[in-house]
Design a protein around this motif. Structure first.
Motif, PDB file in Angstrom:
ATOM      1  N   ASN A 222      -2.454  -6.502   0.783  1.00  0.00           N
ATOM      2  CA  ASN A 222      -1.300  -5.808   0.230  1.00  0.00           C
ATOM      3  C   ASN A 222      -0.322  -5.445   1.351  1.00  0.00           C
ATOM      4  O   ASN A 222      -0.691  -4.787   2.333  1.00  0.00           O
ATOM      5  N   ALA A 223       0.922  -5.889   1.218  1.00  0.00           N
ATOM      6  CA  ALA A 223       1.911  -5.736   2.286  1.00  0.00           C
ATOM      7  C   ALA A 223       2.170  -4.266   2.622  1.00  0.00           C
ATOM      8  O   ALA A 223       2.271  -3.895   3.797  1.00  0.00           O
ATOM      9  N   ARG A 224       2.277  -3.432   1.603  1.00  0.00           N
ATOM     10  CA  ARG A 224       2.547  -2.007   1.844  1.00  0.00           C
ATOM     11  C   ARG A 224       1.365  -1.346   2.555  1.00  0.00           C
ATOM     12  O   ARG A 224       1.547  -0.576   3.508  1.00  0.00           O
ATOM     13  N   ALA A 225       0.153  -1.664   2.090  1.00  0.00           N
ATOM     14  CA  ALA A 225      -1.037  -1.091   2.724  1.00  0.00           C
ATOM     15  C   ALA A 225      -1.135  -1.553   4.183  1.00  0.00           C
ATOM     16  O   ALA A 225      -1.519  -0.768   5.065  1.00  0.00           O
ATOM     17  N   TRP A 226      -0.793  -2.811   4.421  1.00  0.00           N
ATOM     18  CA  TRP A 226      -0.833  -3.352   5.786  1.00  0.00           C
ATOM     19  C   TRP A 226       0.114  -2.579   6.702  1.00  0.00           C
ATOM     20  O   TRP A 226      -0.263  -2.171   7.804  1.00  0.00           O
ATOM     21  N   ASP A 227       1.340  -2.362   6.249  1.00  0.00           N
ATOM     22  CA  ASP A 227       2.326  -1.652   7.070  1.00  0.00           C
ATOM     23  C   ASP A 227       1.848  -0.236   7.393  1.00  0.00           C
ATOM     24  O   ASP A 227       2.034   0.247   8.518  1.00  0.00           O
ATOM     25  N   VAL A 228       1.225   0.402   6.417  1.00  0.00           N
ATOM     26  CA  VAL A 228       0.725   1.764   6.629  1.00  0.00           C
ATOM     27  C   VAL A 228      -0.378   1.769   7.686  1.00  0.00           C
ATOM     28  O   VAL A 228      -0.394   2.617   8.589  1.00  0.00           O
ATOM     29  N   MET A 229      -1.296   0.811   7.606  1.00  0.00           N
ATOM     30  CA  MET A 229      -2.411   0.760   8.558  1.00  0.00           C
ATOM     31  C   MET A 229      -1.936   0.411   9.964  1.00  0.00           C
ATOM     32  O   MET A 229      -2.411   0.983  10.961  1.00  0.00           O
ATOM     33  N   VAL A 230      -1.002  -0.518  10.067  1.00  0.00           N
ATOM     34  CA  VAL A 230      -0.467  -0.905  11.384  1.00  0.00           C
ATOM     35  C   VAL A 230       0.202   0.292  12.060  1.00  0.00           C
ATOM     36  O   VAL A 230       0.052   0.512  13.265  1.00  0.00           O
ATOM     37  N   LEU A 231       0.926   1.077  11.262  1.00  0.00           N
ATOM     38  CA  LEU A 231       1.579   2.272  11.796  1.00  0.00           C
ATOM     39  C   LEU A 231       0.552   3.347  12.132  1.00  0.00           C
ATOM     40  O   LEU A 231       0.621   3.985  13.198  1.00  0.00           O
ATOM     41  N   LYS A 232      -0.409   3.549  11.253  1.00  0.00           N
ATOM     42  CA  LYS A 232      -1.423   4.583  11.452  1.00  0.00           C
ATOM     43  C   LYS A 232      -2.202   4.369  12.740  1.00  0.00           C
ATOM     44  O   LYS A 232      -2.496   5.331  13.473  1.00  0.00           O
TER      45      LYS A 232
END
Length: 288
Positions: A222-232
């Motif tokens: 999931n693209a949104r979940a990926w962006d959140v994890m990369v930032l986190k």
């Protein structure tokens, strides 16, 4: 006159409309090619320094192009099939050009060395991919192996390098391969087609919780979940720190080297893009 023109020479082989229209040529191994040209240019084989850099770059591009071929089964759209076929053909074409160039120059021995290096790279890739499929790879192992894969072709020339410069050649090849790898990884983590083949994936998988690991096992992620994890998990910052460390090691290597004053300008030119990258990224982080 520009003494380094290998990327321009390579365009003769890479700038075909059919290839450009249906596939994407991987990034040129610029730092490694330029480094090879500098060191070979200081040997008895200096008349062939540009030829060797060009031929080896074409082999690298061929292998990197083949790496873009997906192995996912199932039906594909016509455009996807055409792109896949062009990746195969483009890789084969680029590989054949290196053979032609060296054979025409009578450098049969170097054809054998590079062919042996290709076999070594493929064997190492197989081992790495098997571990990746089983989710047994750490982020540092992935990065280390990726750097080694980038170095292997260029290590074919180590016996040719002047004895007193072999240590510096090996160290600089390692560090510039690290720089190239990190620059590619920073781009790769933003490419939805390459999430699972990136340092970012393994860094998040290694540091994430069970829920996040489950998310990473989904196809596609999931693209949104990926962006959140990369930032986190601060993937960009981790990679930029590694790039800064490598740049600093290169600067120390060149600072300590007293016998290469004629070549330092070329080395500085290879390093400049990464210095700029680090400085620009540092300013961006401070502004954020």
């Amino acid at each position: 006159m520009n003494s380094y023109r290998v990327p321009q020479l390579a365009k003769k082989y890479t700038d075909y409309d059919m290839i450009r229209q249906h596939t994407e040529i991987p990034s040129f191994p610029d730092s490694r090619a330029r480094l090879l040209q500098v060191f070979v240019g200081r040997t008895d084989e200096k008349v062939h320094h540009e030829l060797y850099a060009l031929a080896t770059s074409l082999v690298q591009l061929a292998m990197d192009t083949h790496d873009r071929i997906d192995t996912i089964s199932g039906d594909r759209r016509e455009q996807e099939m055409r792109s896949r076929q062009l990746n195969v053909l483009a890789g084969d074409y680029l590989s054949s050009r290196f053979y032609q160039l060296l054979a025409h120059a009578g450098k049969i021995e170097m054809i054998g060395k590079l062919s042996g290096a290709v076999a070594e790279v493929n064997a190492r890739k197989m081992t790495l991919y098997e571990r990746m499929k089983k989710l047994l790879v750490s982020a540092d192992e992935y990065l280390r192996e990726t750097v080694q894969l980038r170095m292997q072709l260029f290590l074919s020339f180590s016996d040719m390098i002047r004895e007193e410069e072999k240590s510096l050649w090996s160290s600089l090849l390692t560090e510039f391969s690290i720089c190239e790898t990190i620059a590619d990884e920073l781009n790769r983590m933003r490419d939805e087609q390459q999430h699972t083949d990136s340092y970012a994936f393994w860094h998040v998988y290694e540091n994430g919780n069970d829920s996040e690991r489950d998310e990473l096992r989904q196809t596609p992620i999931n693209a949104r979940a990926w962006d959140v994890m990369v930032l986190k998990y601060s993937v960009s910052e981790v990679l930029l720190d590694k790039l800064r460390e490598s740049v600093q090691r290169i600067q120390l290597l060149l600072q300590d080297e007293q016998g290469l004053r004629q070549g330092l300008r070329e080395f500085d030119a290879i390093l400049d893009p990464y210095l700029s990258y680090v400085k620009t990224s540092h300013v961006a982080v401070r502004e954020d």
